[in-house]
Design a protein around this motif. Structure first.
Motif, PDB file in Angstrom:
ATOM      1  N   ALA A 123       2.353  -5.053  14.258  1.00  0.00           N
ATOM      2  CA  ALA A 123       1.239  -4.096  14.205  1.00  0.00           C
ATOM      3  C   ALA A 123       1.669  -2.847  13.440  1.00  0.00           C
ATOM      4  CB  ALA A 123       0.806  -3.719  15.624  1.00  0.00           C
ATOM      5  N   GLY A 124       2.903  -2.375  13.718  1.00  0.00           N
ATOM      6  CA  GLY A 124       3.407  -1.227  12.982  1.00  0.00           C
ATOM      7  C   GLY A 124       3.497  -1.527  11.499  1.00  0.00           C
ATOM      8  N   ALA A 125       3.917  -2.757  11.184  1.00  0.00           N
ATOM      9  CA  ALA A 125       4.085  -3.131   9.779  1.00  0.00           C
ATOM     10  C   ALA A 125       2.746  -3.149   9.038  1.00  0.00           C
ATOM     11  CB  ALA A 125       4.778  -4.485   9.680  1.00  0.00           C
ATOM     12  N   VAL A 126       1.669  -3.475   9.747  1.00  0.00           N
ATOM     13  CA  VAL A 126       0.350  -3.429   9.109  1.00  0.00           C
ATOM     14  C   VAL A 126       0.095  -2.006   8.602  1.00  0.00           C
ATOM     15  CG1 VAL A 126      -2.131  -3.600   9.463  1.00  0.00           C
ATOM     16  CG2 VAL A 126      -0.609  -5.278  10.511  1.00  0.00           C
ATOM     17  N   THR A 127       0.284  -1.030   9.493  1.00  0.00           N
ATOM     18  CA  THR A 127       0.091   0.359   9.083  1.00  0.00           C
ATOM     19  C   THR A 127       1.027   0.720   7.941  1.00  0.00           C
ATOM     20  OG1 THR A 127      -0.395   0.832  11.390  1.00  0.00           O
ATOM     21  CG2 THR A 127      -0.035   2.712   9.969  1.00  0.00           C
ATOM     22  N   GLY A 128       2.302   0.338   8.093  1.00  0.00           N
ATOM     23  CA  GLY A 128       3.285   0.678   7.073  1.00  0.00           C
ATOM     24  C   GLY A 128       2.905   0.129   5.712  1.00  0.00           C
ATOM     25  N   MET A 129       2.564  -1.139   5.655  1.00  0.00           N
ATOM     26  CA  MET A 129       2.253  -1.746   4.365  1.00  0.00           C
ATOM     27  C   MET A 129       0.951  -1.187   3.786  1.00  0.00           C
ATOM     28  SD  MET A 129       4.816  -3.406   3.739  1.00  0.00           S
ATOM     29  CE  MET A 129       6.193  -3.669   4.834  1.00  0.00           C
ATOM     30  N   LEU A 130       0.013  -0.896   4.682  1.00  0.00           N
ATOM     31  CA  LEU A 130      -1.229  -0.306   4.178  1.00  0.00           C
ATOM     32  C   LEU A 130      -0.967   1.061   3.549  1.00  0.00           C
ATOM     33  CD1 LEU A 130      -4.024  -1.112   6.751  1.00  0.00           C
ATOM     34  CD2 LEU A 130      -3.743  -1.948   4.409  1.00  0.00           C
ATOM     35  N   VAL A 131      -0.109   1.831   4.205  1.00  0.00           N
ATOM     36  CA  VAL A 131       0.201   3.151   3.656  1.00  0.00           C
ATOM     37  C   VAL A 131       0.797   3.016   2.267  1.00  0.00           C
ATOM     38  CG1 VAL A 131       1.806   5.092   3.863  1.00  0.00           C
ATOM     39  CG2 VAL A 131       0.472   4.368   5.839  1.00  0.00           C
ATOM     40  N   ALA A 132       1.853   2.200   2.167  1.00  0.00           N
ATOM     41  CA  ALA A 132       2.522   2.066   0.883  1.00  0.00           C
ATOM     42  C   ALA A 132       1.594   1.418  -0.139  1.00  0.00           C
ATOM     43  CB  ALA A 132       3.800   1.244   1.052  1.00  0.00           C
ATOM     44  N   GLY A 133       0.904   0.353   0.282  1.00  0.00           N
ATOM     45  CA  GLY A 133       0.059  -0.377  -0.654  1.00  0.00           C
ATOM     46  C   GLY A 133      -1.103   0.457  -1.164  1.00  0.00           C
ATOM     47  N   LEU A 134      -1.825   1.093  -0.253  1.00  0.00           N
ATOM     48  CA  LEU A 134      -2.971   1.901  -0.679  1.00  0.00           C
ATOM     49  C   LEU A 134      -2.519   3.082  -1.538  1.00  0.00           C
ATOM     50  CD1 LEU A 134      -5.240   1.954   2.517  1.00  0.00           C
ATOM     51  CD2 LEU A 134      -5.585   0.671   0.404  1.00  0.00           C
ATOM     52  N   ALA A 135      -1.382   3.684  -1.162  1.00  0.00           N
ATOM     53  CA  ALA A 135      -0.898   4.823  -1.942  1.00  0.00           C
ATOM     54  C   ALA A 135      -0.557   4.387  -3.364  1.00  0.00           C
ATOM     55  CB  ALA A 135       0.330   5.436  -1.259  1.00  0.00           C
ATOM     56  N   LEU A 136       0.135   3.261  -3.453  1.00  0.00           N
ATOM     57  CA  LEU A 136       0.510   2.780  -4.778  1.00  0.00           C
ATOM     58  C   LEU A 136      -0.722   2.402  -5.589  1.00  0.00           C
ATOM     59  CD1 LEU A 136       2.892   2.121  -6.592  1.00  0.00           C
ATOM     60  CD2 LEU A 136       2.945  -0.160  -5.610  1.00  0.00           C
ATOM     61  N   LEU A 137      -1.651   1.740  -4.918  1.00  0.00           N
ATOM     62  CA  LEU A 137      -2.881   1.359  -5.617  1.00  0.00           C
ATOM     63  C   LEU A 137      -3.651   2.589  -6.090  1.00  0.00           C
ATOM     64  CD1 LEU A 137      -4.369  -1.652  -3.624  1.00  0.00           C
ATOM     65  CD2 LEU A 137      -3.451  -1.636  -5.942  1.00  0.00           C
ATOM     66  N   ALA A 138      -3.669   3.608  -5.251  1.00  0.00           N
ATOM     67  CA  ALA A 138      -4.401   4.818  -5.626  1.00  0.00           C
ATOM     68  C   ALA A 138      -3.830   5.410  -6.904  1.00  0.00           C
ATOM     69  CB  ALA A 138      -4.334   5.845  -4.487  1.00  0.00           C
TER      70      ALA A 138
END
Lengths: 696, 696
Positions: A123-138
């Motif tokens: 569950a923590g990893a979901v948040t972690g990957m979303l943070v990194a992924g969305l930031a990079l995508l942005a």
């Protein structure tokens, strides 16, 4: 262009992992009806809080977006909106998973420690990957859009301003989320503890405590959503600022160099995803060991992957390619080594924070020992530890600055910071694991499960305390480096756009001295506001709980149900009201200082003072933030250490003193301290936007 | 030359006043035998402590003097010794009077409030005038000796180095006295309170408490001797540094300008002496009003006297005389106005500190209110107040810097600081009044006098808490300005003696950034050491007192006498042991940073880093010191406010929480916080001596 595609692919991979991991978490058993009922309360309340928080932020956000549109035109305004929406989304989605994973972790812990750990960490990893992924995508997505779809020149002012505005959007959400979430969670925690543990004599997470649901909600909106928004912001700002600096400084090769931070981000998402699969209990059943195994694998793979990715991205010459700025030249290899510096700094900061906050070492034990002589000596020793804890991190960061700078100047700093942030996916996973396990323990207690379950969730939670502290140390260290990069962008911007003006940043300029003083003041004032807000919110909770106990005597007997929603509602209102004013402090400070000094002494000295203000915020903010987060973590674990049976154990006088210290540390480590991160960066970004506005 | 005579006459007048006032205090009735017995304990113990403290310091002092003699030759070494001896003497003599005035104040309070006030204030005034007088005599006398007897050129290197070394001697004693005294007093206070009030349930100053004498001794060696050494040091350093700057900066008229700070000091001693005679209770019987009346008269007369003294000292042209440095010119009138700025800053700082520490305003009351919900909320609110209390003083100091600088550049800062310090006689009198009244109350309690006496001494003491906080705010504000003057001397020295070297003090130099970080670290690390030392010393006292209660059960029944000497002895050893290491921190830091950066990056960048370190210490130190002293004062008076019958009064739960806050605030306000003053200046002075050494 293929480089950008790789980065974007990395971002998309992170989202795919997030979807997969979410499904995996949700497919787990959510336990019996009582557990579901409790988790339901938390879900509803957390959602309601975040909805109201984001609605309040949206008002400020829309105003700022309109101002940006008027003063800096369309693309920066859209960049701002994009940063704001995605920063909010990362926190929001993370929270949605977190409040569903908690009860499943409890149920998993009934089966085995490994099962509980797996669900919580995933569950923590979901948040972690979303943070990194969305930031990079942005960053990568908007940059690609502006340069390839709209056809703007990569080093043009419009692209630079848009990237800065993207960071501003993320920062503004992040300071609100950090502060609002921090006030909510610690108001609830302080209030619930004071009236529950101390007055009514009921244990933590007792369902008879009317503030208990609010306390569990707080973990999710503060530690999960708040931290996610914070690191999303640092990521976007660091990567964006490094790109901006490349554009401002390089004579040639700027476009190539601008895409390097993006590809570093891309490959590190892959190494982070691989790392998550190594989080498994070994023979020694060490939970911390399992988490560090995942982190270690990610770091090691990143060291290798960044090397090859950069070599590939730089084309024919690879890492041997030479770049030149006005006053120096350096190779791709130098930049890679700066990345290594960033990773080493990350490792050392994590190690040092663990030393100061883990129950295994002198600092925490000295606080536990001091608890024997009472509340006051506990607090004195805790304050001493919090002051001392700043020393080693600052030495490490100072060494990192000098090495990175010697290798490749200011851009070296940018690459060191980028490499630090590239691990954000993994680090946020470690952090977001914390509130899940914290909640899992609460649910086990409230659902009256077997003691063995609570023991397992307690073991998971104790580690969560350390990982939370550790990621805060990382967040602050990276924030300081990112802020230095922003400060360089500020000085470079002045040289570029006000070339007729000689701006004196020398320490012998009294306006620089005054700027440093004023900058150093901001974290203090901000911290004071945050602490006061928690004190007020906590006091309100205490009164509400006392009222409920008085009016419904059946609550304590277990015959009447407490009104959980009232405390949640009260805290929601308090947090949203209290977060606005302090958040505006870093936005307004550079503008006010510029306007006032400009009136008194002219534009050149006003730029000097604002520049010094930025550095003053960084220097003072780093100390305030580290001392608060490390001190708070140490107090928390000193209590845990006593609860483990030392110095008299639970219920002893030493334990009571330790509960006081823990409560004092709460707003330190979870409200005021971490909110300093986004504050530092907002001050710097606003100064950059001010320059952009003035140069038009 | 007549100007110097006037200054020296001022110094002598202060000593004459001191002798007269001492006789006047000693001629008062010392009360009954029991009172004399108790006062005797305190006298013997305080003397014994200071003797051992000074013996320990002497070892360090002789070592440093020898080093100075080897590296910088005879006259700086003698200057150092002179500064050290006189700084020690000011503290020592002040303490001697203080421990004799305490019992006489108790006896005086039996007659009337006015009588008690007169004796206590006059005793404080002895210390105050000695500090100002000896400091002025040291600087003016040694300067006159070097220039007129030895015939050195006033602006020669030997004179400059000797004045700097004089300041170093004073500073080194001062940091030891502040820290040693601070650890002693607060170790005793924390220990006595914890075990007495909290565990044994006996009131403060109960003669059955074995640590009670140590507590009373502590007031004298900490608040009186420590503060005296501190302000002696700031006085010498400020006046000396302003003279040095005049020598370094001015093209002509340097010698004339060098004597101006001395004459300002001289006339302000006269105005301070006049002011002491206005400390009289009015119709409203307001003690604070009486003290402020004295202070107000002194300030008002100083405004006038400085004007005429400067006009006269500047000869034919008077205040219209024009002085020119490399980049600007200014008149004597401009310098006078800078002095006015200094006096206004003093007034505002005192006003602000009173707002934050008096029971009449929001901050203290908010802490008292927060005590209702427990220990933790009291501490949280206290920390919030301590953070907030930095804001206004920093704004005032920033404004002062800008105005003084606009008027007359760096020398303007020097004159503003000099005018602030010129009031030291009066301000120290207000501070040294505190421990006398604190002791007077203790003696009344221990000698079992009528409650009405204790009521009067309590009234005197409550005001003492505020004046102590107020003078600390003043000491820190003036220390910050003095340190900025020293920093200017550092940059000027580099320009003069390393003219071939281009030293870059710009904020965009990474070595400047790192220097700022390292400098900012020093007050944190120093504070941590001070707090830990108090925690340890207090813990040792707690154990000793518990042991005595256990082994001599008759103590609590009043049939057996506690062994007061053991606690005193234990604290003496602890204080002397613990003061050494932190005191060496500011001495070694600039040297280590210079050596390391010189190795890595060469001399120019090493000078940059050390310069930034100096400014980092000033910026961070100002915040740490203000937040600690104001926060501690607020906690103390929040307890007093509750004891006055608010929020449940004495013995309530709120009161217990407030006692915790008060105890936490003790090492904040009386150990770590005030010791930051000399620390800031030592760092700067050592850097100057380093330059002197390197330039030889």
């Amino acid at each position: 262009m293929p480089v950008l595609y790789v980065a974007i692919t990395g971002g998309i991979l992170a989202i795919v992992y997030g979807i997969w991991a979410t499904r995996s978490v949700l497919s787990a058993d959510a336990g019996n009806d009582r557990m579901k009922e409790i988790a339901g309360y938390i879900q509803v309340a957390a959602g309601a809080y975040l909805n109201r928080q984001y609605r309040a932020i949206a008002l400020v956000g829309v105003t700022v977006a309109v101002l940006l549109f008027i003063f800096l035109k369309l693309w920066p305004a859209i960049g701002f909106a994009l940063g704001a929406v995605l920063s909010g989304a990362a926190g929001y989605i993370g929270m949605l998973i977190s409040v569903r994973a908690n009860v499943r972790t409890t149920q998993g812990a009934m089966e085995s420690l490994q099962k509980g750990l797996s669900i919580a960490f995933r569950a923590g990893a979901v948040t972690g990957m979303l943070v990194a992924g969305l930031a990079l995508l942005a960053v990568a997505g908007y940059y690609t859009f502006l340069t390839h779809v709209m056809g703007f020149d990569a080093t043009s002012r419009i692209v630079i301003d848009s990237l800065v505005a993207l960071g501003f959007g993320a920062s503004l959400i992040s300071i609100f989320a950090r502060l609002g979430g921090g006030i909510f969670t610690k108001g609830a925690d302080v209030g619930a503890d004071l009236v529950g543990k101390v007055e009514a004599g009921i244990p933590e997470d007792d369902p008879r405590n009317p503030a208990v649901i609010a306390d569990n909600v707080g973990d999710n909106v503060g530690d999960c959503a708040g931290m996610a928004a914070d690191l999303f912001e640092t990521y976007v700002v660091t990567v964006g600022a490094t790109m901006v600096l490349s554009a401002l400084f390089l004579k040639s090769g700027a476009v190539e160099l601008m895409s390097l931070p993006l590809i570093i981000g891309g490959v590190c998402i892959v190494t982070s995803i691989i790392g998550t699969f190594f989080v498994k209990l070994g023979a020694k059943q060490s939970i911390m060991g399992a988490l560090y195994k995942g982190f270690g694998v990610t770091t090691f793979l990143s060291l290798i992957a960044i090397y090859f990715a950069m070599d590939w991205a730089l084309g024919a010459e690879g890492l041997q390619q030479v770049f030149a700025t006005d006053d120096r030249s350096f190779t791709g290899m130098d930049l890679y080594l700066c990345g290594v510096v960033g990773l080493v700094v990350t490792g050392l900061l994590i190690f040092i924070t663990e030393y100061y906050t883990s129950t295994d070492y002198r600092p925490v034990r000295s606080i536990a020992k001091a608890s024997e002589t009472g509340h006051a000596t506990n607090v004195i020793q805790g304050l001493a530890v919090s002051l001392e804890a700043t020393a080693l991190p600052v030495l490490v960061i100072s060494a990192g600055i000098i090495i990175a700078y010697s290798l490749a100047g200011v851009l070296g700093l940018g690459f060191a910071a980028t490499a630090m942030l590239a691990l954000a996916g993994m680090v946020v996973a470690l952090d977001a694991y914390g509130p899940v396990t914290d909640n899992a323990g609460g649910i086990a207690e409230m659902a009256d499960l077997d003691d063995s379950v609570r023991e397992r969730t307690d073991a998971l939670d104790a580690v969560g305390n350390t990982t939370k502290a550790v990621t805060k140390g990382y967040a602050i260290g990276s924030a300081a480096l990112a802020a230095l990069v922003l400060f360089s962008a500020y000085t470079a911007d002045i040289e570029t756009y006000f070339s007729g003006l000689t701006v004196d940043f020398s320490l012998s300029n009294p306006y620089v001295v005054v700027g440093l003083f004023l900058g150093a003041l901001l974290p203090y004032l901000f911290g004071a506001m945050g602490m006061t807000a928690v004190g007020r919110a906590g006091g309100a909770v205490v009164e509400e709980v006392r009222r409920q106990f008085r009016e419904k005597p059946g609550i304590m007997l277990g015959t009447e149900k407490p009104d959980y929603a009232r405390s949640v509602d009260l805290l929601t209102k308090a947090a949203i009201k209290e977060m606005i004013l302090p958040s505006l402090l870093p936005v307004l400070a550079p503008i006010v200082v510029y306007v006032v000094i400009n009136q008194i002494a002219g534009q050149a000295l006003a730029f000097s003072a604002v520049g010094a203000l930025l550095l003053g915020v960084i220097v003072s903010g780093l100390f305030v933030a580290i001392s608060m987060t490390a001190g708070g973590g140490a107090w928390d674990n000193a209590k845990k250490y006593i609860e483990d049976g030392n110095h008299g154990g639970k219920g002893s006088e030493a334990h009571k003193a330790a509960v006081t210290g823990d409560t004092v540390g709460d707003p330190y480590k979870d409200t005021a301290g971490p909110a300093v991160n986004p504050m530092i960066k907002i001050t710097n970004i606003v100064a950059l936007l001010l320059l952009a506005f003035l140069s038009h």
